[in-house]
Design an enzyme around this catalytic site. Structure first.
Site, mmCIF file in Angstrom:
data_model
loop_
_atom_site.group_PDB
_atom_site.id
_atom_site.type_symbol
_atom_site.label_atom_id
_atom_site.label_comp_id
_atom_site.label_asym_id
_atom_site.label_seq_id
_atom_site.Cartn_x
_atom_site.Cartn_y
_atom_site.Cartn_z
ATOM 1 N N ILE A 220 0.855 -1.200 0.000
ATOM 2 C CA ILE A 220 0.000 0.000 0.000
ATOM 3 C C ILE A 220 0.883 1.241 0.000
ATOM 4 O O ILE A 220 0.636 2.214 -0.696
ATOM 5 C CB ILE A 220 -0.914 -0.006 1.248
ATOM 6 C CG1 ILE A 220 -1.932 -1.144 1.113
ATOM 7 C CG2 ILE A 220 -1.614 1.333 1.442
ATOM 8 C CD1 ILE A 220 -2.832 -1.328 2.294
ATOM 9 N N GLY B 11 28.849 4.857 16.549
ATOM 10 C CA GLY B 11 27.669 4.379 17.250
ATOM 11 C C GLY B 11 27.145 5.414 18.222
ATOM 12 O O GLY B 11 27.741 6.485 18.404
ATOM 13 N N CYS C 8 34.784 7.594 14.617
ATOM 14 C CA CYS C 8 33.785 8.417 15.309
ATOM 15 C C CYS C 8 33.636 7.976 16.770
ATOM 16 O O CYS C 8 34.507 8.272 17.568
ATOM 17 C CB CYS C 8 32.475 8.400 14.536
ATOM 18 S SG CYS C 8 31.508 9.880 14.835
ATOM 19 N N GLU D 117 28.112 11.871 26.917
ATOM 20 C CA GLU D 117 27.000 11.127 26.300
ATOM 21 C C GLU D 117 26.594 9.952 27.198
ATOM 22 O O GLU D 117 25.440 9.577 27.246
ATOM 23 C CB GLU D 117 27.412 10.618 24.905
ATOM 24 C CG GLU D 117 26.311 9.859 24.178
ATOM 25 C CD GLU D 117 26.691 9.367 22.774
ATOM 26 O OE1 GLU D 117 27.841 9.579 22.325
ATOM 27 O OE2 GLU D 117 25.827 8.746 22.128
ATOM 28 N N ARG E 299 27.607 14.417 17.550
ATOM 29 C CA ARG E 299 27.232 15.537 18.414
ATOM 30 C C ARG E 299 28.317 15.842 19.445
ATOM 31 O O ARG E 299 28.299 16.861 20.095
ATOM 32 C CB ARG E 299 25.958 15.209 19.205
ATOM 33 C CG ARG E 299 24.701 15.153 18.382
ATOM 34 C CD ARG E 299 23.464 15.018 19.268
ATOM 35 N NE ARG E 299 22.391 14.382 18.523
ATOM 36 C CZ ARG E 299 21.602 15.014 17.662
ATOM 37 N NH1 ARG E 299 21.761 16.294 17.444
ATOM 38 N NH2 ARG E 299 20.663 14.362 17.020
ATOM 39 N N HIS F 64 33.978 9.933 9.063
ATOM 40 C CA HIS F 64 33.640 8.602 8.526
ATOM 41 C C HIS F 64 34.322 8.354 7.185
ATOM 42 O O HIS F 64 33.718 8.596 6.130
ATOM 43 C CB HIS F 64 32.118 8.465 8.389
ATOM 44 C CG HIS F 64 31.422 8.427 9.693
ATOM 45 N ND1 HIS F 64 31.203 7.255 10.376
ATOM 46 C CD2 HIS F 64 30.943 9.425 10.472
ATOM 47 C CE1 HIS F 64 30.596 7.527 11.524
ATOM 48 N NE2 HIS F 64 30.430 8.833 11.598
ATOM 49 N N GLU G 251 34.757 5.674 5.778
ATOM 50 C CA GLU G 251 34.138 4.554 5.041
ATOM 51 C C GLU G 251 33.188 5.017 3.939
ATOM 52 O O GLU G 251 32.893 4.261 3.023
ATOM 53 C CB GLU G 251 33.416 3.606 6.009
ATOM 54 C CG GLU G 251 32.147 4.137 6.662
ATOM 55 C CD GLU G 251 32.384 4.888 7.973
ATOM 56 O OE1 GLU G 251 33.483 5.447 8.143
ATOM 57 O OE2 GLU G 251 31.452 4.933 8.812
HETATM 58 N N1 GLN Z 1 27.698 9.167 19.622
HETATM 59 C C1 GLN Z 1 28.844 9.901 19.202
HETATM 60 C C2 GLN Z 1 28.527 11.350 18.910
HETATM 61 O O1 GLN Z 1 27.392 11.704 18.728
HETATM 62 C C3 GLN Z 1 29.506 9.253 17.989
HETATM 63 C C4 GLN Z 1 28.687 9.346 16.739
HETATM 64 C C5 GLN Z 1 29.116 8.377 15.666
HETATM 65 O O2 GLN Z 1 29.862 7.437 15.937
HETATM 66 N N2 GLN Z 1 28.626 8.567 14.455
HETATM 67 O O3 GLN Z 1 29.428 12.156 18.848
#
Ligand code: GLN
Length: 529
Positions: A147, A351, A378, A402, A459, A503, A505
């Site tokens: 749908i 992550g 990261c 964090e 962040r 990143h 990658e």
């Molecule tokens: N959590 C971490 C941050 O926000 C790393 C972010 C990530 O690995 N893309 O800075």
């Protein structure tokens, strides 16, 4: 020139519509055309940036900071292009645009409806890149019969009516399953899917049949007859050991020539087979060197969550004539260190959130102490800063805010620009930023350049207040953004220990490994840089 190829999928999801479309795009490029691909996803999320990787796999980030579906990574790698916001669309994003217009009063009091308002917005987006490319390949996510994808299919139908027939080619990707009990490949699901597609008003010009076994002529004839496509346009797409072989497999069945004929296009240059040859030479090399690489993350059971990392490692290894066996290890695995012992290198990917952090840090201690090549991306870089802070600088319980807002040693802290941000979607530090690399560092050895530009999605950052303390115990910040924001860290005296806030990658391409990944694999093979 303004040509459009629509790719739809039938029978089941995950048939590799993106790979089929990108392979066709590659062939058209080899004929000299400028090709782009645009994805339309039927879900209501405005973008996949806030979706759980278990449901959606990796979030791919484009140069302009768009958080997108991982198919855009496939497009970039196959076609060696840069994509942007215009290459990715979701139902949520389209509805949001239309609703915003309605709130502004742009519709002058009219009732706002799927037809024509939503379909008009979709059609506008089909044409978003027409001025820069000869051919736009449009991939419609989902499966025929859903749908959710109906407005997209309806928009494609209207688009045919409003444009010249010779400018549009419809390709349907289906599955021809093997039924073991009958010892037969079955065409009925394809027939049903095409029937549905034609009911909606989209007659396919070509059917790409995903299959485990070869399709014989009688099967092709049957599909041709029931689905109303020429027999030579029933294409066999056998499972392939390497996705980059698929363009050649399609070329051998004249897919490119059939499409050019349908679109009334003359090749711009002599078909260039060099790309096939190069890809083959990489993939067919008798790799007598094997390396085991551990990727210690939160989504160990889901390779798609680390799609671009997987590709980058394989691409770099192949370029160095080695085979990388990539082991995804759950950061919470009780036998983590035991499993790491069987690996020659350790990568900790990006992550979010607390889960698995301590396991990632433990893996980094193991890599640092045992001089095992380490790459932190990261969050992986941030964890390596925490590791060095706790274990070398003796900053007890050092952490990222964090994970612990009240930590005594906030060695990773939220970026100032992020402090006031409340909305989650599309608000991180996203996309390309430049950084300056210090000469005489490992990073400089890899890039051979002092100016680099890489993609970001975060962040939090390494807290500049701790740089002096950490540099005294062997860590080195080897690249900064605008002289203040740490972008690369490394460990003095370790053969290869590097953490990057960005990143890398996302920018690996087959035949063009990213320098960070190439260096990582070289170090793993114990070759000098
Ligand atoms: N959590 C971490 C941050 O926000 C790393 C972010 C990530 O690995 N893309 O800075």
């Amino acid at each position: 020139m303004e040509k459009y190829i629509f790719i739809t999928g039938g029978v089941v999801s995950s048939l590799g519509k993106g790979i089929s479309g990108a392979s066709i795009g590659k062939l058209l490029q080899l004929h000299g055309f400028k090709v782009t691909m645009i994805k339309f996803d039927p879900y209501i999320n405005v973008d996949p940036g806030t979706m759980n990787p278990y449901q959606h796999g990796e979030v791919f980030v484009t140069v302009d900071g768009t958080e997108s579906d991982l198919d855009l990574g496939t497009y970039e790698r196959f076609l060696d292009i840069y994509t942007s916001k215009a290459n990715t669309n979701t139902a949520g994003d389209i509805y949001q645009t239309v609703i915003n217009k309605e709130r502004r009063g742009d519709y002058g009091g009219n009732t706002v409806q799927v037809i024509p308002h939503i379909t008009d917005e979709i059609k506008k987006r089909f044409k978003a890149l027409k001025n820069n490319f000869d051919v736009s390949i449009i991939e419609i996510g989902g499966t025929i019969g859903d749908i959710e994808s109906l407005p997209f299919i309806e928009a494609a139908r209207q688009f045919q009516l409003e444009n010249r027939k010779e400018d549009i080619c419809n390709i349907h990707v289906t599955l021809v399953p093997y039924v073991a009990g009958a010892n037969e490949l079955k065409t009925k699901p394809t027939q049903h899917s095409v029937k549905k597609l034609r009911e909606i008003g989209i007659p396919p010009s070509m059917i790409i049949c995903r299959t485990e076994y070869k399709l014989d002529d009688s099967l092709k004839k049957k599909i041709s007859l029931f689905c109303d496509v020429d027999e030579n346009c029933v294409i066999e797409a056998l499972d392939s050991p390497c996705i980059y072989f698929i363009p050649e497999a399609l070329h051998k069945q004249n897919v490119d020539l059939l499409i050019l004929e349908k679109l009334n296009m003359e090749p711009i240059k002599r078909f260039d087979k060099k790309w096939f040859v190069k890809i083959k030479s990489l993939s067919e090399f008798e790799f007598n060197r094997k390396i085991n690489i551990a990727v210690v993350g939160k989504y160990a059971t889901l390779k798609d969550a680390y799609k671009s990392i997987d590709e980058s490692l394989n691409i770099a290894a192949a370029e160095l004539n080695a085979k990388a066996d990539i082991h995804y290890i759950d950061a919470e695995d009780e036998n983590l260190i035991k499993k790491l012992r069987d690996c020659n290198a350790i990568l900790v990917p990006g992550g979010f959130g607390n889960r698995g952090i301590e396991g990632k840090i433990k893996s980094i201690t193991y890599a640092r102490k045992n001089k095992i090549p380490f790459l932190g991306i990261c969050l992986g870089m941030q964890c390596s800063v925490i590791e060095v802070s706790r274990n070398l600088a003796k900053l007890k319980n050092a952490n990222s805010t964090e994970f612990n807002e009240n930590t005594e040693y906030p060695v990773i802290k939220i970026l100032d620009e992020q402090k006031e941000i409340k909305y989650k979607g599309g608000t991180m530090r996203l996309g390309n930023y430049k950084s300056e690399v210090k000469k005489g560092t490992l990073a400089y050895n890899l890039y051979e350049n002092t100016e680099i530009e890489e993609r970001h999605r975060h962040r939090y950052e390494m807290n500049p207040e701790f740089i002096d303390i950490l540099e005294k115990v062997g860590l080195l910040v080897s690249a900064y953004h605008k002289g203040v924001l740490p972008e690369i860290i490394e460990m003095k005296g370790h053969p290869f220990f590097i953490g990057v806030q960005f990143h890398p990658e996302f920018t690996s391409r087959p035949l063009k490994a990213h320098p960070i990944f190439k260096g990582f694999i070289k170090a793993t093979l114990r070759e000098g840089l």
